[in-house]
Design an enzyme around this catalytic site. Structure first.
Site, PDB file in Angstrom:
ATOM      1  N   ASP A 132     -27.337  -3.413 -14.713  1.00 51.15           N
ATOM      2  CA  ASP A 132     -28.490  -3.215 -13.901  1.00 51.15           C
ATOM      3  C   ASP A 132     -29.946  -3.845 -14.517  1.00 51.15           C
ATOM      4  OD1 ASP A 132     -28.248  -0.968 -15.301  1.00 51.15           O
ATOM      5  OD2 ASP A 132     -29.728  -0.017 -14.209  1.00 51.15           O
ATOM      6  N   THR A 134     -30.459   3.065 -23.054  1.00 53.05           N
ATOM      7  CA  THR A 134     -31.189   2.079 -22.956  1.00 53.05           C
ATOM      8  C   THR A 134     -32.852   2.309 -22.736  1.00 53.05           C
ATOM      9  OG1 THR A 134     -29.766   1.114 -21.043  1.00 53.05           O
ATOM     10  CG2 THR A 134     -32.116   0.688 -20.323  1.00 53.05           C
ATOM     11  N   VAL A 150     -22.677  -7.740 -16.997  1.00 56.49           N
ATOM     12  CA  VAL A 150     -24.155  -7.668 -17.019  1.00 56.49           C
ATOM     13  C   VAL A 150     -24.297  -6.483 -16.129  1.00 56.49           C
ATOM     14  CG1 VAL A 150     -25.900  -8.782 -16.039  1.00 56.49           C
ATOM     15  CG2 VAL A 150     -24.389 -10.249 -17.102  1.00 56.49           C
ATOM     16  N   THR A 191     -32.051   3.906 -16.147  1.00 50.51           N
ATOM     17  CA  THR A 191     -31.082   3.920 -17.152  1.00 50.51           C
ATOM     18  C   THR A 191     -29.804   4.599 -16.491  1.00 50.51           C
ATOM     19  OG1 THR A 191     -30.158   4.596 -19.461  1.00 50.51           O
ATOM     20  CG2 THR A 191     -31.908   5.843 -18.528  1.00 50.51           C
TER      21      THR A 191
HETATM   22  N1  ASP Z   1     -28.079   0.673 -17.327  1.00 50.30           N
HETATM   23  C1  ASP Z   1     -27.390   0.060 -18.579  1.00 50.30           C
HETATM   24  C2  ASP Z   1     -26.285  -0.747 -18.084  1.00 50.30           C
HETATM   25  O1  ASP Z   1     -25.572  -0.447 -17.155  1.00 50.30           O
HETATM   26  C3  ASP Z   1     -26.721   1.176 -19.515  1.00 50.30           C
HETATM   27  C4  ASP Z   1     -27.598   2.399 -19.796  1.00 50.30           C
HETATM   28  O2  ASP Z   1     -28.674   2.514 -19.241  1.00 50.30           O
HETATM   29  O3  ASP Z   1     -27.076   3.285 -20.770  1.00 50.30           O
HETATM   30  O4  ASP Z   1     -26.096  -1.743 -18.606  1.00 50.30           O
END
Ligand code: ASP
Length: 282
Positions: A181, A150, A179, A201
Site C-alpha cells: 500500500d 514502515t 507491491v 503502516t
Molecule cells: N504497509 C507495508 C506494506 O504492506 C508494510 C508495513 O507497513 O509494515 O508493504
C-alpha cells in the site's frame, strides 16, 4: 509487539531515532521549509537508519532481496509521486518526490524507476547496500518483534500546506514483485488541504482494498468527522472487522494529530511550533 518483549535499551534506541527524525522535520519547518521538504527530510533520516524497515533497514523478500516502495503527496494541489519495487535507489522517498515534480507521472516501478532516478541525478547503490550480513544478524531479533517498520511522516507548514509521505521495504518474506500500500496514493499515503494528511503502516493488502488513507480523508470531507474520529472509524472499526492489522499517522489542516493503531504498538512521534512534543511506542 509488547513492552515486555522489547528490552528497554531497544526501546530507547527507537525513541532516540524517532526524536532525531522529528527534530529534523521541525528544524526544516522552522527554517521556513515547506511541508514537502520536512516530510522528505524526516523520511530520508529514517531510510538511512538501519532500525527501520525502509531504505537501509528494509526487510527481505522471500528470495533474500530488498524491494522498496515509497510515495509522497502534497495537499494543496493533490500532486503525488511514487516508486514501487525498486532495488537500487538509496533513498526511495527522493525518487518519489522526483517522480512527482519531474516525470509527469505518478508512479514508476522497478528498472524504469531506477533509470529515471539516475537521470535526475539521484544516488543509486549496489543492491547489496541494503543487505549487510552483520546487520541482518544483529537486527534479526529486533525485526522479528517489529513487523510493521514502515516509515511515514505528515507535516503542515507555515503556508498551511499539508504533505504526507511513506517509505518501506514492504513485508518480510514477500513474493518477488509484490507491491504494498505504501506507494499507492489513497491506500498508504494521502494528503488534501481540505481534510488531512495520512501515512499508513500495516498489512498492505488490506490497506489497498480498504483504501485506508483516502477513506479517512473522505470521512472528514463528506461526513465532516474530525481527524481522530475518522482515523478511529477506519482503523479500529473497518480494518478490525476486515481482519487487517496496522495503523496510521494523520494531521489535519489545523495541525491536529491523530495516531491510531489496532496493533499493540506503533513507533510514533509528534511535535509542533508551540513546543509540544511526544515520542511513543506502545
Ligand atoms: N504497509 C507495508 C506494506 O504492506 C508494510 C508495513 O507497513 O509494515 O508493504
Amino acid at each position: 509487539m509488547s513492552p515486555d518483549q522489547m528490552p528497554e535499551a531497544v526501546q530507547e534506541r527507537y525513541k532516540n531515532a524517532l526524536d532525531s527524525a522529528l527534530q529534523a522535520g521541525l528544524d526544516t519547518l522552522e527554517g521556513g521549509g515547506s511541508s514537502l521538504d520536512a516530510v522528505v527530510r524526516v523520511i530520508m533520516y529514517l531510510e538511512d537508519h538501519p532500525l527501520f524497515n525502509a531504505g537501509k533497514g528494509a526487510v527481505f523478500t522471500s528470495d533474500g532481496k530488498n524491494e522498496l516502495d515509497a510515495s509522497v503527496m502534497t495537499g494543496h494541489d493533490l500532486n503525488a509521486g511514487a516508486v514501487a519495487g525498486v532495488t537500487d535507489i538509496k533513498n526511495p522517498i527522493l525518487a518519489a518526490r522526483a517522480v512527482m515534480e519531474q516525470s509527469g507521472h505518478v508512479m514508476l516501478a522497478g528498472r524504469g524507476a531506477s533509470l529515471f532516478a539516475e537521470a535526475v541525478g539521484l544516488e543509486l547503490v549496489d543492491p547489496a547496500y541494503f543487505f549487510t550480513e552483520r546487520r541482518f544478524e544483529s537486527l534479526r531479533r529486533i525485526r522479528e518483534m517489529e513487523k510493521h517498520g514502515t516509515v511515514g511522516c505528515v507535516a503542515l507548514d507555515r503556508a498551511g500546506n499539508l504533505c504526507a509521505g511513506t517509505s518501506t521495504g514492504g513485508i518480510s518474506n514477500k513474493r518477488y514483485g509484490r507491491v504494498g500500500d505504501s506507494p499507492i496514493i489513497g491506500a498508504g499515503t494521502y494528503a488534501n488541504n481540505r481534510t488531512c494528511g495520512v501515512s499508513a503502516t500495516g498489512q498492505g493488502e488490506y490497506f489497498i482494498r480498504w483504501t485506508v488513507a483516502h477513506d479517512i480523508s473522505a470521512l472528514m470531507e463528506y461526513k465532516e468527522m474530525d481527524v481522530e474520529s475518522a482515523a478511529k472509524k477506519v482503523v479500529l472499526e473497518k480494518l478490525v472487522e476486515a481482519g487487517g492489522e496496522g495503523g496510521v499517522v494523520c494531521l489535519d489542516a489545523l495541525g491536529r494529530p491523530a495516531m491510531v493503531t489496532n496493533t499493540s504498538g506503533m513507533f510514533r512521534a509528534y511535535g509542533n511550533s508551540e513546543g509540544e512534543r511526544m515520542v511513543a511506542i506502545f
